[in-house]
Structure formats: C-alpha cells, structure tokens
Design an enzyme around this catalytic site. Sequence first.
Site, PDB file in Angstrom:
ATOM      1  N   GLU A  85       0.881  -1.279  -0.044  1.00 31.80           N
ATOM      2  CA  GLU A  85       0.310   0.092   0.231  1.00 31.80           C
ATOM      3  C   GLU A  85       1.437   1.352   0.168  1.00 31.80           C
ATOM      4  O   GLU A  85       0.130   2.497   0.080  1.00 31.80           O
ATOM      5  CB  GLU A  85      -0.643  -0.101   1.235  1.00 31.80           C
ATOM      6  CG  GLU A  85      -0.424   0.323   2.431  1.00 31.80           C
ATOM      7  CD  GLU A  85      -1.278  -0.110   3.688  1.00 31.80           C
ATOM      8  OE1 GLU A  85      -1.949   1.058   4.237  1.00 31.80           O
ATOM      9  OE2 GLU A  85      -1.810  -1.149   4.547  1.00 31.80           O
ATOM     10  N   CYS A 117      -3.361  -3.330   4.622  1.00 33.76           N
ATOM     11  CA  CYS A 117      -2.937  -4.324   4.396  1.00 33.76           C
ATOM     12  C   CYS A 117      -2.750  -5.758   4.378  1.00 33.76           C
ATOM     13  O   CYS A 117      -2.860  -7.119   4.606  1.00 33.76           O
ATOM     14  CB  CYS A 117      -2.792  -3.935   6.509  1.00 33.76           C
ATOM     15  SG  CYS A 117      -2.548  -2.725   7.221  1.00 33.76           S
ATOM     16  N   SER A 210     -10.594   2.602  14.341  1.00 31.23           N
ATOM     17  CA  SER A 210      -9.882   1.440  13.085  1.00 31.23           C
ATOM     18  C   SER A 210     -10.099   0.598  13.582  1.00 31.23           C
ATOM     19  O   SER A 210     -10.030  -0.652  13.649  1.00 31.23           O
ATOM     20  CB  SER A 210      -8.845   2.011  12.610  1.00 31.23           C
ATOM     21  OG  SER A 210      -7.721   1.845  13.760  1.00 31.23           O
ATOM     22  N   HIS A 241      -3.312 -10.151  12.412  1.00 37.93           N
ATOM     23  CA  HIS A 241      -2.732  -9.219  11.821  1.00 37.93           C
ATOM     24  C   HIS A 241      -2.178  -7.780  13.150  1.00 37.93           C
ATOM     25  O   HIS A 241      -2.893  -8.173  14.154  1.00 37.93           O
ATOM     26  CB  HIS A 241      -3.368  -8.385  10.925  1.00 37.93           C
ATOM     27  CG  HIS A 241      -3.048  -6.968  10.625  1.00 37.93           C
ATOM     28  ND1 HIS A 241      -2.219  -6.826   9.887  1.00 37.93           N
ATOM     29  CD2 HIS A 241      -3.576  -5.276  10.651  1.00 37.93           C
ATOM     30  CE1 HIS A 241      -1.982  -5.304  10.443  1.00 37.93           C
ATOM     31  NE2 HIS A 241      -3.241  -4.921  10.397  1.00 37.93           N
TER      32      HIS A 241
HETATM   33  P1  HMG Z   1      -3.912   6.704  21.721  1.00 36.25           P
HETATM   34  O1  HMG Z   1      -5.649   6.893  21.747  1.00 36.25           O
HETATM   35  O2  HMG Z   1      -3.329   7.969  21.810  1.00 36.25           O
HETATM   36  O3  HMG Z   1      -3.601   5.563  22.815  1.00 36.25           O
HETATM   37  O4  HMG Z   1      -3.788   6.048  20.223  1.00 36.25           O
HETATM   38  P2  HMG Z   1      -4.403   4.918  23.979  1.00 36.25           P
HETATM   39  O5  HMG Z   1      -5.063   6.241  24.502  1.00 36.25           O
HETATM   40  O6  HMG Z   1      -5.619   4.380  23.667  1.00 36.25           O
HETATM   41  O7  HMG Z   1      -3.840   4.396  25.012  1.00 36.25           O
HETATM   42  C1  HMG Z   1      -3.133   3.500  23.995  1.00 36.25           C
HETATM   43  C2  HMG Z   1      -3.301   1.440  24.842  1.00 36.25           C
HETATM   44  O8  HMG Z   1      -2.275   2.284  26.312  1.00 36.25           O
HETATM   45  C3  HMG Z   1      -4.893   1.744  26.211  1.00 36.25           C
HETATM   46  O9  HMG Z   1      -5.117   0.415  26.417  1.00 36.25           O
HETATM   47  C4  HMG Z   1      -4.433   2.591  27.353  1.00 36.25           C
HETATM   48  O10 HMG Z   1      -5.154   2.212  28.124  1.00 36.25           O
HETATM   49  C5  HMG Z   1      -3.054   1.985  28.037  1.00 36.25           C
HETATM   50  P3  HMG Z   1      -6.410  -0.197  25.561  1.00 36.25           P
HETATM   51  O11 HMG Z   1      -7.919   0.603  26.391  1.00 36.25           O
HETATM   52  O12 HMG Z   1      -6.452  -0.288  24.328  1.00 36.25           O
HETATM   53  O13 HMG Z   1      -6.162  -1.801  26.086  1.00 36.25           O
HETATM   54  N1  HMG Z   1      -2.143   3.541  28.128  1.00 36.25           N
HETATM   55  C6  HMG Z   1      -1.161   3.009  29.121  1.00 36.25           C
HETATM   56  N2  HMG Z   1      -0.746   1.140  29.714  1.00 36.25           N
HETATM   57  C7  HMG Z   1       0.046   2.045  30.427  1.00 36.25           C
HETATM   58  N3  HMG Z   1       0.816   2.672  30.720  1.00 36.25           N
HETATM   59  C8  HMG Z   1       0.168   3.725  30.924  1.00 36.25           C
HETATM   60  C9  HMG Z   1      -0.889   3.772  29.551  1.00 36.25           C
HETATM   61  N4  HMG Z   1      -1.192   4.724  29.238  1.00 36.25           N
HETATM   62  C10 HMG Z   1      -2.558   4.458  28.280  1.00 36.25           C
HETATM   63  N5  HMG Z   1       0.933   5.632  31.013  1.00 36.25           N
HETATM   64  C11 HMG Z   1      -4.026   4.053  18.719  1.00 36.25           C
HETATM   65  C12 HMG Z   1      -3.905   4.253  20.223  1.00 36.25           C
HETATM   66  C13 HMG Z   1      -4.193   2.836  18.587  1.00 36.25           C
HETATM   67  C14 HMG Z   1      -5.638   5.073  18.021  1.00 36.25           C
HETATM   68  C15 HMG Z   1      -2.466   4.912  18.098  1.00 36.25           C
HETATM   69  O14 HMG Z   1      -1.498   4.345  18.463  1.00 36.25           O
HETATM   70  C16 HMG Z   1      -3.279   4.351  15.844  1.00 36.25           C
HETATM   71  O15 HMG Z   1      -3.764   5.800  15.666  1.00 36.25           O
HETATM   72  N6  HMG Z   1      -2.596   3.496  15.384  1.00 36.25           N
HETATM   73  C17 HMG Z   1      -2.398   3.694  14.372  1.00 36.25           C
HETATM   74  C18 HMG Z   1      -4.408   2.871  13.888  1.00 36.25           C
HETATM   75  C19 HMG Z   1      -4.414   1.465  14.432  1.00 36.25           C
HETATM   76  O16 HMG Z   1      -3.067   0.636  14.345  1.00 36.25           O
HETATM   77  N7  HMG Z   1      -5.035   0.978  14.244  1.00 36.25           N
HETATM   78  C20 HMG Z   1      -5.352  -0.765  14.572  1.00 36.25           C
HETATM   79  C21 HMG Z   1      -6.757  -1.496  13.832  1.00 36.25           C
HETATM   80  S1  HMG Z   1      -6.638  -1.007  11.870  1.00 36.25           S
HETATM   81  C22 HMG Z   1      -5.538  -2.209  11.136  1.00 36.25           C
HETATM   82  O17 HMG Z   1      -4.836  -2.874  12.448  1.00 36.25           O
HETATM   83  C23 HMG Z   1      -5.074  -2.234   9.813  1.00 36.25           C
HETATM   84  C24 HMG Z   1      -3.653  -0.766   9.575  1.00 36.25           C
HETATM   85  O18 HMG Z   1      -2.479  -1.763   9.973  1.00 36.25           O
HETATM   86  C25 HMG Z   1      -3.364   0.196   8.279  1.00 36.25           C
HETATM   87  C26 HMG Z   1      -4.086  -1.258   7.238  1.00 36.25           C
HETATM   88  O19 HMG Z   1      -5.188  -2.463   6.993  1.00 36.25           O
HETATM   89  O20 HMG Z   1      -2.949  -0.686   6.634  1.00 36.25           O
HETATM   90  C27 HMG Z   1      -3.426   0.274  10.815  1.00 36.25           C
END
Ligand code: HMG
Length: 395
Positions: A85, A117, A210, A241
Amino acid sequence: RHDFPRIGIDAIALAVPRRFVDLTELAEARGIAPSKYLTGLGTRRMAIAAPDEDPITLGANAARRLFQRSGASPADIGLCVVGTETAVDHAKPAASFLHGLLGLPSACRVFEAKHACFGGTAGLLNAVDWIASGSARGRAALVVCSDVARYALGSAGEPTQGAGAVALLVRERPRLVEIEVGQTGTYARDVYDFWRPLHHKEALVDGHYSVQCYLDALAGAYGDWRRVAGDGDPLARTCYHVPYGKMARKAHRHRLAMDGLTEQAADESFAVEVEPSLDLPSRIGNIYTGSLYLALASLLNAEARALEGQRVGLFSYGSGCCAEFFAGRIGPEAGAVAAALEIDAPLDGCHRASVAEYEALRKGDEAADRRPAPEGAERAAARLDSRVVYLGLDS
Ligand code: HMG
C-alpha cells in the site's frame, strides 16, 4: 469438499531496514510515559526506512534471500504478486520492478495487489487458487508483501510505524504450512478507518474507530470461517494482523469470546497460543501487508519443530475494509526447514537510531519521492546491489 492437492507456504524470508527507533526513547522525546508504548500498545521498537530502503528494495531483498535460503530458482516462478500500500508508482506495479531485479521468467504473470494491509493476503490466496485451479502447471508463486508505514510525527499513530518485507514461496507439497484450500472465512465493509489520499506520504487514521473496525471484521471473518470449515482439530496457535502487540491481545479475547470463553481464559491461552508470534512484530513494528506473515515467521522461528503436524489459524485485516480468517497445518519437517531459512537473521545487523536521526530521515522522504522515474529505476538496481551486500546474501 473438493480434493485439492496439498498447497501452501514452502519457504519464507524477511528484509528489514538497517535502523530502528527504541520506543522508550521516542516516548521520552514526546513527553509520554514509556509504559504507554511498551505495555499499553505492546510495542518495543519500530524499524525506520532510509530513502534507499523503499518497498522495492526491501521486497527484492526479501525475495533474493528467499531464493538463496530455500534453494528455489527464479526460473520456477510462474506468478509474482506484490502486496503493498506504499508503492513507488501509481501505474507501474512493484511486481514489474521485482520481475526485472530478480530475473523472473518472461512467461510469468506479475501484478501488484492493493488493499491496505490485506494486499499480501489477497496475493497469497490468489496464488493458492492459481495452483489449485491447475493454471500453475507445476510452477510456484512468489508473493512479496512490502511496505513502509508512516504516520505524522508526534501523532497517536507514530509509535505504530514500521517497515519491512516478507517473501513467501507458494507451491504444491509445501514444507512449512499447508493452507486449507477453499476453507476461508471472509468479511468486507466500506468503512473510513484508515486511508492515504493520493499525494499523501503519511496515512490518515481514525485510530479508535479502526480498532473497532478490526474487531468487527474479525468477528465477521471468524464466524464465516466456523461455518465454512466446520469441525476440525483445535487451533494450536493463531497469528493475527499485528498493527501493534496489544491489538493481537484484543483480537484473541474477541475471538475466544465467540467460542464462549471468558476474558480471563483468553488471556491465559494468549501466552501459549499467540505470544510466540509477536516477537518479530515487536522488534520491527507494523509492516502493513507483511504484518500477518511477520507474525507467522515469528511463530515458525520460535516453534516450527514443536508444532509439526498441528493446525494454526491466520487472521488478515486490511482497512477499508476486508478481512479473512483461514487455517493451515505445519509440515512434518517444518522445524528443519525453518532452521535452515534462518528467518530472523536479517535483524542481526540493525542498529538503534536516535530520535533526531529518525526525524532527519523523515524530512528527506519527500525529496526521495520526487526522483525521476528512469533514474529511479537505475538507482533501484544500484541500491539493490548495496543492500544485497548489507544482508550478506552473497556470502
Ligand atoms: P492513543 O489514543 O494515543 O492510545 O492511540 P490510547 O489512549 O487508546 O491508549 C492505548 C492503550 O494504552 C490503552 O489500553 C491505554 O489504557 C493504555 P487499551 O484500553 O487499548 O487496552 N495506556 C497505558 N498503559 C500503560 N501505561 C500508561 C498508559 N497510558 C495509556 N501510562 C491508537 C492508540 C491505536 C489509536 C493509535 O496508536 C493509532 O491510531 N494507531 C494507528 C491505527 C492502528 O494501528 N489501528 C489498528 C487497527 S486498524 C489496522 O490494523 C489496519 C492498519 O494496519 C492499516 C492497514 O490495514 O493498512 C493500521
């Protein structure tokens, strides 16, 4: 059920950029508690690509390594699909660059598959069907998944970047994983969870949405797979994935809840059934199309011998979205084959880059994209040679 020949993954090889960023250092630079990246997201490092480490050179190096370590020859290949991609051209497919760089036969179907992906899985399942249909006439398929994952500096997605390529040799009588042909569970839906408009270098993402789209797609694909595949041996391991490690944990809980298990029971089985597949992803990051196959490579690297004869589940998700759940059986000599492939060896030469070095590389990305096409193609060949030496392929 049809009586298909045995078809699947015969060999696997990786290529990774030279540099990685340690996510503890990135968290400190961004003023975020490192535990959020390490525990909250389940990430440790992300590979970062220099301008000479684009999806073409990474993909070509993974494929070169595949031929060298497996003993297969480019002359065996009748189909070459590149899932990506982050291709270098909107029209000329990455597979044509690889066709030239690898010296594939002229009687070879080459094309690029794009679906976020899911593109690598589209290539793999297409290759399996090509062989099952009889079109292969004894030839093998080369499926290469290659990407450089980029989000904006300082964004929530930043710690979930990565870069790398996985090359798969797909043929009859496979030595690593025999795929259950015609037994896949599929799910698709038009969603805007992650996208990259034309001329954008960095992906845009509705991050939390996502995650929900991924889980909805898993439920749809796994439910369909259970209907299609019916009863069979239990899955000894499942590779998901892996955009980041925590996503695989959420996925495992979600899937086992559909089988009537509690969250606690899912977490207990996670250490055995999923964690061995997360070592390489945690050292490289999200490599988009190759992510599921990096997880599979990690599993084979750690446990191929112990898993011989056992059944594993595979879940592929591509934003937008399309997902597929399918299964395969680890071959009776997979342990010896995986050991000979030295799957994780390309990571040996990698070194840690500072956050400043990483940011400087990212600033150079735009200029790298504006290379004129013919010059770019010549440079790709030159770069390939230097990267071949770097990976020690000729030694
Ligand atoms: P965010 O909003 O900064 O993080 O981004 P958050 O506030 O949701 O925190 C993440 C986790 O860390 C949470 O745990 C928090 O509690 C924890 P969860 O509730 O998820 O179990 N946390 C802590 N833990 C320990 N100590 C701390 C602490 N603070 C918070 N101090 C997000 C997270 C994944 C949204 C962001 O990184 C993002 O946008 N990533 C890119 C998108 C992505 O990877 N999506 C995944 C699904 S889509 C997919 O897989 C397709 C893809 O590969 C693309 C394709 O298909 O081509 C992305």
